[in-house]
Write an enzyme that holds these catalytic residues in place. Structure first.
Site, PDB file in Angstrom:
ATOM      1  N   LYS A  38       0.665  -1.385  -0.019  1.00  0.00           N
ATOM      2  CA  LYS A  38       0.006  -0.021  -0.255  1.00  0.00           C
ATOM      3  C   LYS A  38       0.859   1.058   0.018  1.00  0.00           C
ATOM      4  O   LYS A  38       1.805   1.545   0.947  1.00  0.00           O
ATOM      5  CB  LYS A  38      -0.929   0.110   1.117  1.00  0.00           C
ATOM      6  CG  LYS A  38      -1.855   1.214   1.401  1.00  0.00           C
ATOM      7  CD  LYS A  38      -2.639   1.325   2.376  1.00  0.00           C
ATOM      8  CE  LYS A  38      -1.777   1.716   3.962  1.00  0.00           C
ATOM      9  NZ  LYS A  38      -1.782   2.949   3.714  1.00  0.00           N
ATOM     10  N   ASP A  65      -3.499   4.338  -1.942  1.00  0.00           N
ATOM     11  CA  ASP A  65      -4.371   4.635  -0.889  1.00  0.00           C
ATOM     12  C   ASP A  65      -4.369   6.155  -0.576  1.00  0.00           C
ATOM     13  O   ASP A  65      -3.741   6.974   0.297  1.00  0.00           O
ATOM     14  CB  ASP A  65      -3.984   4.239   0.474  1.00  0.00           C
ATOM     15  CG  ASP A  65      -4.592   4.599   1.631  1.00  0.00           C
ATOM     16  OD1 ASP A  65      -5.845   4.800   1.551  1.00  0.00           O
ATOM     17  OD2 ASP A  65      -4.110   4.476   2.908  1.00  0.00           O
ATOM     18  N   LYS A  67      -7.364   8.171  -0.763  1.00  0.00           N
ATOM     19  CA  LYS A  67      -8.755   8.420  -0.355  1.00  0.00           C
ATOM     20  C   LYS A  67      -9.229   9.798  -0.900  1.00  0.00           C
ATOM     21  O   LYS A  67      -9.897  10.798  -0.315  1.00  0.00           O
ATOM     22  CB  LYS A  67      -8.610   8.586   1.389  1.00  0.00           C
ATOM     23  CG  LYS A  67      -8.169   7.407   2.138  1.00  0.00           C
ATOM     24  CD  LYS A  67      -7.950   7.827   3.624  1.00  0.00           C
ATOM     25  CE  LYS A  67      -7.231   6.701   4.380  1.00  0.00           C
ATOM     26  NZ  LYS A  67      -5.953   6.373   4.235  1.00  0.00           N
ATOM     27  N   HIS A  69     -11.589  12.566  -2.241  1.00  0.00           N
ATOM     28  CA  HIS A  69     -12.713  13.143  -1.783  1.00  0.00           C
ATOM     29  C   HIS A  69     -12.952  14.522  -2.409  1.00  0.00           C
ATOM     30  O   HIS A  69     -12.329  15.423  -1.919  1.00  0.00           O
ATOM     31  CB  HIS A  69     -12.891  13.054  -0.096  1.00  0.00           C
ATOM     32  CG  HIS A  69     -14.431  13.466   0.588  1.00  0.00           C
ATOM     33  ND1 HIS A  69     -14.414  13.212   1.740  1.00  0.00           N
ATOM     34  CD2 HIS A  69     -15.293  14.101  -0.059  1.00  0.00           C
ATOM     35  CE1 HIS A  69     -15.681  13.832   2.172  1.00  0.00           C
ATOM     36  NE2 HIS A  69     -16.317  14.166   0.948  1.00  0.00           N
ATOM     37  N   ASP A  70     -13.747  14.801  -3.370  1.00  0.00           N
ATOM     38  CA  ASP A  70     -13.874  16.015  -3.952  1.00  0.00           C
ATOM     39  C   ASP A  70     -15.268  16.035  -4.713  1.00  0.00           C
ATOM     40  O   ASP A  70     -15.984  15.099  -4.619  1.00  0.00           O
ATOM     41  CB  ASP A  70     -12.699  16.213  -4.714  1.00  0.00           C
ATOM     42  CG  ASP A  70     -12.294  17.918  -4.854  1.00  0.00           C
ATOM     43  OD1 ASP A  70     -13.127  18.654  -5.234  1.00  0.00           O
ATOM     44  OD2 ASP A  70     -11.355  18.152  -4.693  1.00  0.00           O
ATOM     45  N   ILE A  71     -15.608  17.000  -5.724  1.00  0.00           N
ATOM     46  CA  ILE A  71     -16.589  17.009  -6.546  1.00  0.00           C
ATOM     47  C   ILE A  71     -16.640  15.837  -7.558  1.00  0.00           C
ATOM     48  O   ILE A  71     -15.556  15.530  -7.648  1.00  0.00           O
ATOM     49  CB  ILE A  71     -16.936  18.474  -7.059  1.00  0.00           C
ATOM     50  CG1 ILE A  71     -15.662  18.791  -8.050  1.00  0.00           C
ATOM     51  CG2 ILE A  71     -17.082  19.352  -6.038  1.00  0.00           C
ATOM     52  CD1 ILE A  71     -15.903  19.965  -8.731  1.00  0.00           C
ATOM     53  N   THR A  74     -13.980  16.381 -10.387  1.00  0.00           N
ATOM     54  CA  THR A  74     -12.522  16.333 -10.219  1.00  0.00           C
ATOM     55  C   THR A  74     -12.052  14.877  -9.759  1.00  0.00           C
ATOM     56  O   THR A  74     -10.853  14.351 -10.374  1.00  0.00           O
ATOM     57  CB  THR A  74     -12.404  17.326  -9.025  1.00  0.00           C
ATOM     58  OG1 THR A  74     -12.569  18.623  -9.253  1.00  0.00           O
ATOM     59  CG2 THR A  74     -10.736  17.190  -8.301  1.00  0.00           C
ATOM     60  N   THR A 128     -10.478   3.792  10.872  1.00  0.00           N
ATOM     61  CA  THR A 128     -10.278   2.718  12.331  1.00  0.00           C
ATOM     62  C   THR A 128      -9.675   3.609  13.326  1.00  0.00           C
ATOM     63  O   THR A 128      -9.641   3.021  14.550  1.00  0.00           O
ATOM     64  CB  THR A 128      -9.585   1.504  11.956  1.00  0.00           C
ATOM     65  OG1 THR A 128      -8.276   1.987  11.136  1.00  0.00           O
ATOM     66  CG2 THR A 128     -10.078   0.514  10.991  1.00  0.00           C
ATOM     67  N   ARG A 190      -3.139  -5.694  14.207  1.00  0.00           N
ATOM     68  CA  ARG A 190      -2.046  -5.924  15.086  1.00  0.00           C
ATOM     69  C   ARG A 190      -2.057  -7.351  15.492  1.00  0.00           C
ATOM     70  O   ARG A 190      -2.932  -7.993  16.135  1.00  0.00           O
ATOM     71  CB  ARG A 190      -2.253  -5.352  16.582  1.00  0.00           C
ATOM     72  CG  ARG A 190      -2.204  -3.561  16.071  1.00  0.00           C
ATOM     73  CD  ARG A 190      -0.888  -3.023  15.600  1.00  0.00           C
ATOM     74  NE  ARG A 190      -0.852  -1.801  15.283  1.00  0.00           N
ATOM     75  CZ  ARG A 190      -1.206  -0.998  14.186  1.00  0.00           C
ATOM     76  NH1 ARG A 190      -1.566  -1.711  13.086  1.00  0.00           N
ATOM     77  NH2 ARG A 190      -1.250   0.309  14.320  1.00  0.00           N
ATOM     78  N   ARG A 220       3.062  -0.739  10.402  1.00  0.00           N
ATOM     79  CA  ARG A 220       4.150  -0.792  11.590  1.00  0.00           C
ATOM     80  C   ARG A 220       4.454  -1.712  12.178  1.00  0.00           C
ATOM     81  O   ARG A 220       5.790  -2.114  12.353  1.00  0.00           O
ATOM     82  CB  ARG A 220       3.627   0.430  12.799  1.00  0.00           C
ATOM     83  CG  ARG A 220       3.585   1.606  12.173  1.00  0.00           C
ATOM     84  CD  ARG A 220       3.002   2.759  13.124  1.00  0.00           C
ATOM     85  NE  ARG A 220       1.699   2.760  12.818  1.00  0.00           N
ATOM     86  CZ  ARG A 220       0.844   3.569  13.631  1.00  0.00           C
ATOM     87  NH1 ARG A 220       1.144   4.694  14.172  1.00  0.00           N
ATOM     88  NH2 ARG A 220      -0.699   3.611  13.402  1.00  0.00           N
TER      89      ARG A 220
END
Length: 243
Positions: A38, A65, A67, A69-71, A74, A128, A190, A220
């Site tokens: 990723k 990744d 994410k 988020h727009d019109i 776009t 999360t 985890r 991580r």
């Protein structure tokens, strides 16, 4: 759609590094292996499309990744560009609404061109790192967290998306309501005994598979381990034990 479920036996490794050098040094610990990785905002904004192309040439599968988020227009135009990178999966925020998500799918289809499968596209439901209390007090959402996640998942399915990013705690419910082929990609993973860091709703790889995750994302616990390759093998083993 790219057949990302063919990679289901490979946890997705989050390359959450500040730059290319660190990411390349990490990948050198896996000589000859084709990983599912990723690439998030930090690394992509540092390295851009060229690094994605390098990862693909090396045989790795890539979940980009960003994410979005727009019109709708776009997002359509951005996805049309991203599709040309031959990535395997990309995402948007479901909170952008059905029109935006539909535009994202169309952008990927138009950018992929004739004869090529478009990348899989999934939607972020609730992060999360978000607790139910935070969702209610900061987002002013007065429904239970689980209902909010399921609502976003069904909205994404109706918009033509392939799945969602969700906590493993909601994965089984989403599979029941949206169908088992609708992807449930779960971060917040985890291994047993590992610190939760800034995640609120975490499970082990084994638990995630048992309760309905399609794919897991682990960062991580692998990338910051003293022996990353051994840590990855541990996560993989736990994931396979959840069958």
């Amino acid at each position: 759609m790219a057949n990302v479920l063919s990679k289901e036996n490979r946890p997705i490794i989050a390359l959450d590094f500040p730059g290319k050098d660190e990411a390349v040094d990490f990948l050198r610990l896996f000589p000859g292996e084709e990983l599912f990785v990723k690439v998030g905002m930090e690394l992509y904004y540092q390295t851009g499309a060229d690094f994605i192309k390098e990862l693909k040439r090396a045989g790795h599968s890539v979940f980009l990744d960003l994410k979005l988020h727009d019109i709708p227009n776009t997002v359509y135009r951005a996805m049309k560009v991203l599709a040309k990178l031959d990535i395997d999966m990309v995402n948007v925020h479901a909170a952008g609404g059905s029109k935006m998500m539909e535009a994202a799918v169309h952008g990927l289809e138009d950018g992929s061109g004739t004869g090529r499968s478009r990348p899989a596209i999934i939607a972020v439901t609730q992060l999360t790192s978000t607790s139910e209390e935070q969702m209610k007090t900061e987002q002013l959402v007065d429904r239970p967290l689980q209902k909010s996640v399921l609502h976003y998942a069904l909205l994404a399915k109706r918009a033509g998306l392939d799945g969602v990013v969700c906590s493993a705690h909601e994965a089984g419910l989403i599979a029941d309501e949206a169908g088992s082929s609708f992807l449930r990609v779960t971060p917040g993973i985890r291994p047993e005994g590992h610190a939760t860091d800034d995640q609120k709703r975490v499970v082990t790889p084994k638990e995630a598979r048992k309760i309905g995750a399609s794919l897991i994302v682990v960062g991580r616990p692998i990338t910051r381990a003293d022996q990353p390759r051994s840590a990855y093998q541990k996560v993989l083993k736990e994931w396979e034990m959840g069958r």
